[in-house]
Design a protein around this motif. Structure first.
Motif, PDB file in Angstrom:
ATOM      1  N   GLN A 144       0.829  -1.204   0.000  1.00 45.54           N
ATOM      2  CA  GLN A 144       0.000   0.000   0.000  1.00 45.54           C
ATOM      3  C   GLN A 144       0.867   1.259   0.000  1.00 45.54           C
ATOM      4  N   ALA A 145       2.062   1.155   0.579  1.00 46.30           N
ATOM      5  CA  ALA A 145       2.962   2.316   0.638  1.00 46.30           C
ATOM      6  C   ALA A 145       3.648   2.593  -0.695  1.00 46.30           C
ATOM      7  N   ILE A 146       3.960   1.538  -1.472  1.00 42.55           N
ATOM      8  CA  ILE A 146       4.747   1.743  -2.696  1.00 42.55           C
ATOM      9  C   ILE A 146       3.910   1.694  -3.972  1.00 42.55           C
ATOM     10  N   ALA A 147       2.619   1.371  -3.864  1.00 39.40           N
ATOM     11  CA  ALA A 147       1.796   1.188  -5.067  1.00 39.40           C
ATOM     12  C   ALA A 147       1.756   2.435  -5.950  1.00 39.40           C
ATOM     13  N   HIS A 148       1.728   3.617  -5.350  1.00 37.44           N
ATOM     14  CA  HIS A 148       1.613   4.841  -6.147  1.00 37.44           C
ATOM     15  C   HIS A 148       2.871   5.126  -6.981  1.00 37.44           C
ATOM     16  N   PRO A 149       4.072   5.106  -6.382  1.00 40.73           N
ATOM     17  CA  PRO A 149       5.252   5.434  -7.199  1.00 40.73           C
ATOM     18  C   PRO A 149       5.799   4.278  -8.032  1.00 40.73           C
ATOM     19  N   LEU A 150       5.338   3.041  -7.773  1.00 38.91           N
ATOM     20  CA  LEU A 150       5.962   1.869  -8.410  1.00 38.91           C
ATOM     21  C   LEU A 150       5.991   1.931  -9.935  1.00 38.91           C
ATOM     22  N   PRO A 151       4.890   2.224 -10.632  1.00 40.02           N
ATOM     23  CA  PRO A 151       4.970   2.255 -12.102  1.00 40.02           C
ATOM     24  C   PRO A 151       5.917   3.327 -12.628  1.00 40.02           C
ATOM     25  N   MET A 152       6.066   4.423 -11.884  1.00 40.71           N
ATOM     26  CA  MET A 152       7.032   5.454 -12.292  1.00 40.71           C
ATOM     27  C   MET A 152       8.453   4.940 -12.098  1.00 40.71           C
ATOM     28  N   TRP A 153       8.710   4.272 -10.966  1.00 42.07           N
ATOM     29  CA  TRP A 153      10.043   3.722 -10.714  1.00 42.07           C
ATOM     30  C   TRP A 153      10.455   2.746 -11.807  1.00 42.07           C
ATOM     31  N   LEU A 154       9.488   1.985 -12.332  1.00 38.49           N
ATOM     32  CA  LEU A 154       9.796   0.940 -13.310  1.00 38.49           C
ATOM     33  C   LEU A 154       9.757   1.440 -14.750  1.00 38.49           C
ATOM     34  N   GLY A 155       9.531   2.727 -14.942  1.00 34.57           N
ATOM     35  CA  GLY A 155       9.607   3.312 -16.274  1.00 34.57           C
ATOM     36  C   GLY A 155       8.441   2.988 -17.176  1.00 34.57           C
ATOM     37  N   ALA A 156       7.253   2.743 -16.604  1.00 34.05           N
ATOM     38  CA  ALA A 156       6.077   2.417 -17.411  1.00 34.05           C
ATOM     39  C   ALA A 156       5.578   3.643 -18.164  1.00 34.05           C
ATOM     40  N   ASP A 157       4.798   3.389 -19.203  1.00 26.16           N
ATOM     41  CA  ASP A 157       4.166   4.465 -19.955  1.00 26.16           C
ATOM     42  C   ASP A 157       3.163   5.185 -19.044  1.00 26.16           C
ATOM     43  N   PRO A 158       3.172   6.525 -18.989  1.00 25.32           N
ATOM     44  CA  PRO A 158       2.246   7.254 -18.100  1.00 25.32           C
ATOM     45  C   PRO A 158       0.777   6.909 -18.308  1.00 25.32           C
ATOM     46  N   GLU A 159       0.411   6.433 -19.491  1.00 23.53           N
ATOM     47  CA  GLU A 159      -1.002   6.122 -19.743  1.00 23.53           C
ATOM     48  C   GLU A 159      -1.514   4.971 -18.894  1.00 23.53           C
ATOM     49  N   ILE A 160      -0.619   4.140 -18.349  1.00 25.87           N
ATOM     50  CA  ILE A 160      -1.077   3.007 -17.539  1.00 25.87           C
ATOM     51  C   ILE A 160      -0.839   3.210 -16.044  1.00 25.87           C
ATOM     52  N   TYR A 161      -0.360   4.382 -15.634  1.00 29.50           N
ATOM     53  CA  TYR A 161      -0.071   4.626 -14.216  1.00 29.50           C
ATOM     54  C   TYR A 161      -1.270   4.297 -13.321  1.00 29.50           C
ATOM     55  N   ASP A 162      -2.418   4.867 -13.627  1.00 29.71           N
ATOM     56  CA  ASP A 162      -3.576   4.746 -12.740  1.00 29.71           C
ATOM     57  C   ASP A 162      -4.052   3.304 -12.613  1.00 29.71           C
TER      58      ASP A 162
END
Length: 463
Positions: free
Chosen positions: A106-124
């Motif tokens: 629950q603590a890392i779910a928000h920044p995780l896709p950014m840390w892994l370099g995912a496309d911003p369109e799938i962040y949410d």
């Protein structure tokens, strides 16, 4: 046939986990195919998280494996009270670990896709998926721990039945939660099926429901089923430092091994993610398709852990060696056949999970690359199971670290970032890693040193 009884014992203990793995993978395939029908963005939302889920799942599996060793060793020595005490220790440990991992996710779910370099369109969608999956970790930890200690006691069928039931819950949940209300035709009959239209969140919610189902039933099975670890009314099982020490001897190296592998997979995902949504989706679907190839080896690895652990608990190291050899021979035979089929039918397998032409083309290519490494990976899995049953998991960790961080990660960096070989380059690095790990594990098994070390540990633990 020489040693016919022992071969039958290997078969008896292997078929339930092999069938279980097959049915679990079938459910995973259906899950992936359903998300594939939604589109590459939905697949990528899961793919960017999957290595992290494996990392945390590996810690749960390590806890279960540590207590599998203690239970199997105790059952082999006919010390059933100690086996029951180890089971209670495992349940308590699973509850504590599951709660800790839930808080972490629950603590890392928000920044995780950014840390892994995912496309911003799938962040949410990636964040929602991870938060829902994280909520399942208490039940997932219970499920893995209870499955492991039942197998350590020689009970392979109960985990099969319960986990298959859990995956039926997952499939039904996916059908109802991923898609909108729609017209469905089956055998010429047409009817309206209700759907929640939750897409990726629906897939995560179905997974959560399946873990709640399996975790609750497997806990009940440990406490009530007719096994050596069944709860005995009035029997006290206080914390025993010796049990914790014996479990820790297997648990710590295995947790480090799982973390080493999963962190390497996360590093690989972070290198693949910038290649685009199509490459990330193809990577995830190829990983899913590849999984069917090593299912027999996973089942045989479970058997090896139980048979070797019980043999050494009974102070019969020669029998342990025979079981280790038998499971390796069986795994190699299965893997040679299945890796050949994986190479031949790579494209039809990928088509099951995706309708996108780019995903299909990339997935077919990388599956044919990794097919050459699969027989070696089968040996790696079975010998790692043997070493776990012998309390010698530290060597499996060492070989995984060499393969993942000495071979796969730097080679992937070279292939993807420097030579620009794309996803194919990343999977060439994966195949090289699997081959190296298989060779190193085989050399350890042939040395026989694991058997001597395990015998000494058993003697020291009995004092």
């Amino acid at each position: 046939m020489k040693n016919r009884k022992e071969w039958l014992e290997v078969l008896h203990l292997s078929w339930p986990p092999i069938l279980e793995s097959l049915l679990l993978s079938l459910a995973s395939y259906i899950d992936s195919a359903m998300l594939g029908a939604v589109g590459p963005a939905a697949q990528a939302s899961v793919a960017v998280n999957i290595s992290t889920v494996w990392l945390l799942g590996g810690l749960m599996s390590a806890l279960g494996l540590g207590f599998t060793y203690v239970v199997a060793n105790s059952v082999g020595a006919r010390d059933y009270r100690r086996a029951r005490s180890a089971a209670r220790h495992a349940i308590l440990g699973a509850l504590l670990l599951g709660l800790a991992l839930t808080g972490l996710v629950q603590a890392i779910a928000h920044p995780l896709p950014m840390w892994l370099g995912a496309d911003p369109e799938i962040y949410d969608t990636a964040r929602v998926y991870m938060r829902i999956i994280g909520a399942s970790f208490v039940f997932q930890a219970l499920s893995r721990a209870c499955s492991s200690i039942l197998r350590g006691a020689g009970q392979m069928k109960l985990p099969l039945v319960v986990n298959v039931g859990g995956n039926l819950v997952n499939i039904i949940g996916n059908t109802l939660l991923i898609f909108p209300t729609r017209e469905v035709q089956i055998l010429g009959f047409s009817f309206t099926m209700w759907g929640a239209d939750m897409s990726v969140a629906g897939a995560a919610a179905a997974t959560l429901a399946s873990h709640v189902f399996a975790g609750a039933l497997l806990l009940l099975a440990v406490l009530r089923a007719n096994t050596p670890i069944r709860y005995q009314r009035g029997e006290r099982c206080p914390l025993d430092p010796r049990i914790l020490k014996d479990a820790w001897r297997v648990m710590l190296p295995n947790a480090l091994e799982q973390s080493c592998l999963s962190l390497g997979q996360i590093a690989m995902t972070s290198m693949v993610a910038p290649l685009g949504t199509i490459s990330l989706a193809a990577h995830n679907q190829a990983v899913t398709a590849e999984g069917i190839c090593y299912l027999p080896a996973m089942g045989l690895a479970n058997s090896a852990t139980t048979l070797v652990g019980q043999s050494l608990g009974a102070k019969e190291p020669d029998r342990a060696q025979r079981y280790a050899n038998m499971t390796c021979v069986a795994a190699l035979g299965f893997m040679l056949v299945l890796s050949t089929l994986l190479f031949i039918f790579a494209e039809p397998l990928i088509r099951i999970f995706s309708r996108d032409a780019g995903v299909i083309e990339l997935g077919r290519t990388v599956l044919r690359i990794v097919a050459f490494g699969e027989p070696f990976y089968g040996l790696n899995l079975v010998i790692s199971g043997t070493l776990a049953g012998a309390g010698d998991s530290r060597h499996a960790f060492l070989y995984s670290a060499i393969g993942m961080w000495g071979i796969r990660t730097p080679m992937c960096l070279l292939m993807v970032k420097v030579l620009s070989w794309g996803l194919a380059g990343a999977w060439l690095a994966m195949a090289a890693d699997l081959i190296v790990r298989g060779i190193l594990c085989t050399l350890r098994l042939m040395s026989g040193k694991w058997k001597t070390a395990a015998t000494q540990d058993c003697v020291q633990s009995s004092r």
